[in-house]
Scaffold this active site. Sequence first.
Site, mmCIF file in Angstrom:
data_model
loop_
_atom_site.group_PDB
_atom_site.id
_atom_site.type_symbol
_atom_site.label_atom_id
_atom_site.label_comp_id
_atom_site.label_asym_id
_atom_site.label_seq_id
_atom_site.Cartn_x
_atom_site.Cartn_y
_atom_site.Cartn_z
ATOM 1 N N ASP A 109 0.862 -1.179 0.000
ATOM 2 C CA ASP A 109 0.000 0.000 0.000
ATOM 3 C C ASP A 109 0.898 1.228 0.000
ATOM 4 O OD1 ASP A 109 -2.446 -1.341 0.013
ATOM 5 O OD2 ASP A 109 -2.521 -1.436 2.198
ATOM 6 N N ASP A 123 -6.922 -1.211 -4.901
ATOM 7 C CA ASP A 123 -8.061 -0.927 -4.030
ATOM 8 C C ASP A 123 -9.027 0.064 -4.692
ATOM 9 O OD1 ASP A 123 -6.859 -2.562 -2.094
ATOM 10 O OD2 ASP A 123 -5.845 -0.866 -1.148
#
Length: 147
Positions: A109, A123
């Site tokens: 991330d 995402d």
Amino acid sequence: MLLGAAALAAVDLALKALAETLLSNGATTDLGLVNIRLLYNPGVAFSFGADLPSWVIVVVTGLIIAALTWYAVSSAPAMGRMSRTGATLLLGGAVGNFIDRLDGRGVVDYLHTGWFPTFNLADVFVTAGVVLYALGTLRAAPSRDHD
């Protein structure tokens, strides 16, 4: 649909590799609303399941992706353009995160807002895909007259 999903997954994985290369020393880049910084999420959304063994997450998400792929491919002929686009985004993001987690470290991330958990492009694909798929499905639903 599958070629589009594969292309989206490839773009996602390339950006994750770039983030790891540029941010592995702890660097952060402030872009205003979003900061770029490296984090690894061993769980799924919002780090749910982070304490589970990585193989459990891989198996469960793999089964879910297989079921979603089967459903999307088998129902694609009946889908409108918006639903197909949503399904493509959803599958592309899901596959990108799935492949990323196979090394056991978790999903890379790198997009951080400070008010929302750190996330990545996959995402965004998954979220936008779910929204477009749902909107496309609702739009295509036959209207019912109530007398």
